[in-house]
Design an enzyme around this catalytic site. Structure first.
Site, PDB file in Angstrom:
ATOM      1  CB  CYS A  84      -7.778  -0.729  -1.245  1.00 56.43           C
ATOM      2  SG  CYS A  84      -7.154  -1.723   0.118  1.00 56.43           S
ATOM      3  CB  CYS A 125       0.846  -1.977  -1.899  1.00 57.79           C
ATOM      4  SG  CYS A 125       0.182  -1.044  -0.534  1.00 57.79           S
TER       5      CYS A 125
HETATM    6  N1  DGL Z   1      -2.337  -2.978   0.301  1.00 56.61           N
HETATM    7  C1  DGL Z   1      -2.902  -1.714   0.748  1.00 56.61           C
HETATM    8  C2  DGL Z   1      -3.351  -0.899  -0.478  1.00 56.61           C
HETATM    9  O1  DGL Z   1      -3.585  -1.412  -1.544  1.00 56.61           O
HETATM   10  C3  DGL Z   1      -4.051  -1.925   1.701  1.00 56.61           C
HETATM   11  C4  DGL Z   1      -3.650  -2.423   3.067  1.00 56.61           C
HETATM   12  C5  DGL Z   1      -2.775  -1.452   3.865  1.00 56.61           C
HETATM   13  O2  DGL Z   1      -3.242  -0.354   4.246  1.00 56.61           O
HETATM   14  O3  DGL Z   1      -1.623  -1.797   4.097  1.00 56.61           O
HETATM   15  O4  DGL Z   1      -3.438   0.307  -0.381  1.00 56.61           O
END
Ligand code: DGL
Length: 425
Positions: free
Chosen positions: A283, A154
């Site tokens: 993201c 993430c």
């Molecule tokens: N997985 C998050 C990222 O890569 C995106 C989704 C979220 O905001 O939890 O920043």
């Protein structure tokens, strides 16, 4: 008997906000308590253990797909160059998605980055530990394998949590390393960026942290390269729209149009004249819609006044691919590559609101209510709002399941085979 724990202030220095959790895990070395792990499990040979990968939800499965498909090294000699065999063919993975507490990207605008940092460290502790919740018997079990390495899939969690995790691993004296998508993404910029400016499309939280501009500046600066201008644009909606979240009415194409235009507009307002020529898909979900994003750049190129702000050809950086390379190198460096035979079962988990708690404010579809989710404070380690259960295909919302099935075939295959295996146990 519990081992006395002496953690120096220096050891905890970097983890303000997550300090309680570091001390708590150290004070429960048998790993039976919530947010703790069995320290003794790390006094053995780790090579046969799985690699832990975590994300705020299922988006990080795009990173797992990149890990499973990577073939840019020769597996025997470790030299660069594909050999027709996936680079992680001899590894097994353990994936965790903190679905009940996501989106992580919105904690910063709610003024709750302290709680977010604690959540991220909890994710790491879960993977290091053996404890999980069996929804069938409504009891905790302590039989999942711990992990030998951590991959933060993430972007938001890497931005806010990687330093805390590094400091915690040091404080716990664990021979486990952590790799995150942001630093790897910056290395991707180093590899593909030639001239012009760099754009970053990410969550609002990732942009607010400034992690990408910092990592890009450090990586290129250390390599003796000119540091490019970086323009960021945070999107509060695109990840949800890509997942097919029914609370968003817009289509992927519509949302991409708004976010890419906002990025170009922000670039114009910065007064920088160098055109955007590299875009970091900062993201987990965004690489899935790269063609839609590119279509918007192509159409904006035809708009008067915008053409000079956008290079005719955009280079895209998918941090997942660079994370996969970095993981391979780090595993080799640490002497932790799995041998033939360690390719056993993968495991997948996700968080759900704790079914043992009747006081949790829930939405009609069973999730944690937004106001509650974003009002919590760190340090309350005696209460478990969420528990981590096996991620079976049935527990994944339908639109997301279809997305995985159609776009992440290697992950889907592993997920189904793991679900079959657990049923036959
Ligand atoms: N997985 C998050 C990222 O890569 C995106 C989704 C979220 O905001 O939890 O920043």
């Amino acid at each position: 008997m519990k081992t006395p724990v002496i953690l120096t202030v220096a050891a905890l220095g970097c983890v303000a906000g997550a300090t309680d959790l570091v001390g708590h895990a150290a004070a429960h070395p048998d790993g039976r308590a919530a947010y703790a792990f069995e320290h003794g499990a790390y006094r053995k040979d780790l090579a046969g253990l799985p690699i832990g990968v975590f994300d705020s939800g299922i988006g990080g499965l795009t990173v797992l797909e990149a890990l499973l498909s990577l073939d840019v090294f020769h597996n025997d000699t470790l030299q660069p160059g594909g050999d027709g065999r996936p680079d992680f063919a001899d590894e097994r993975f353990q994936y965790f998605g903190d679905q009940a507490n996501m989106p992580y990207g919105n904690y910063s605008s709610a003024g709750r980055t302290g709680y977010l940092r604690e959540l991220i460290l909890k994710d790491a502790v879960f993977l290091l530990g053996r404890r999980w919740f069996d929804p069938g018997t409504k009891t905790f079990r302590h039989d999942k394998p711990p992990v030998k390495a951590l991959v933060i899939a993430c972007n938001t969690a890497t931005a806010y949590g990687i330093e805390d995790i590094r400091a915690a691993l040091k404080a716990w004296n664990l021979p486990v390393f952590v790799v995150g998508v942001v630093e790897a993404g910056a290395r991707g910029v180093q590899a593909v960026h030639r001239e012009g400016a760099v754009g970053v499309l990410a969550t609002v939280g990732t942009c607010a942290s400034g992690a990408y501009p910092k990592a890009i500046g450090q990586t290129l600066g250390l390599a003796g390269r000119a540091v490019p201008v970086v323009t960021q644009q945070g999107s509060a909606n695109l990840a949800g729209v890509i997942e097919g979240d029914p609370s968003f009415q817009e289509t992927v194409a519509e949302r991409c149009r708004l976010d890419v235009r906002a990025l170009v507009e922000a670039h114009r307002q910065s007064g920088v004249t160098a055109p955007l020529s590299t875009l970091v898909l900062g993201c987990t979900h965004f690489p899935l819609v790269q063609p839609d994003i590119d279509a918007v750049f192509q159409s904006l190129l035809r708009e008067p006044g915008l053409a000079e702000l956008i290079a005719p050809r955009m280079e895209y950086v998918n941090p997942a691919e660079w994370t996969a390379r970095e993981l391979f190198r780090e595993l080799a460096r640490a002497g932790l590559r799995g041998g033939t035979g360690s390719r056993q079962k993968d495991r997948f988990y996700l968080s759900i609101p704790n079914p043992l708690r009747s006081d949790l404010p829930l939405t009609p579809d069973g999730g944690l209510e937004k106001d509650f989710k974003y009002s919590r404070l760190p340090g309350e380690l005696g209460r478990e709002d969420t528990v981590n259960v096996p991620m079976t295909p049935e527990r994944i919302p339908e639109t997301t399941r279809k997305l995985i099935e159609s776009r992440l075939p290697l992950v889907w295959g592993r997920l189904k085979s793991e679900a079959r295996n657990s049923k036959s146990e």
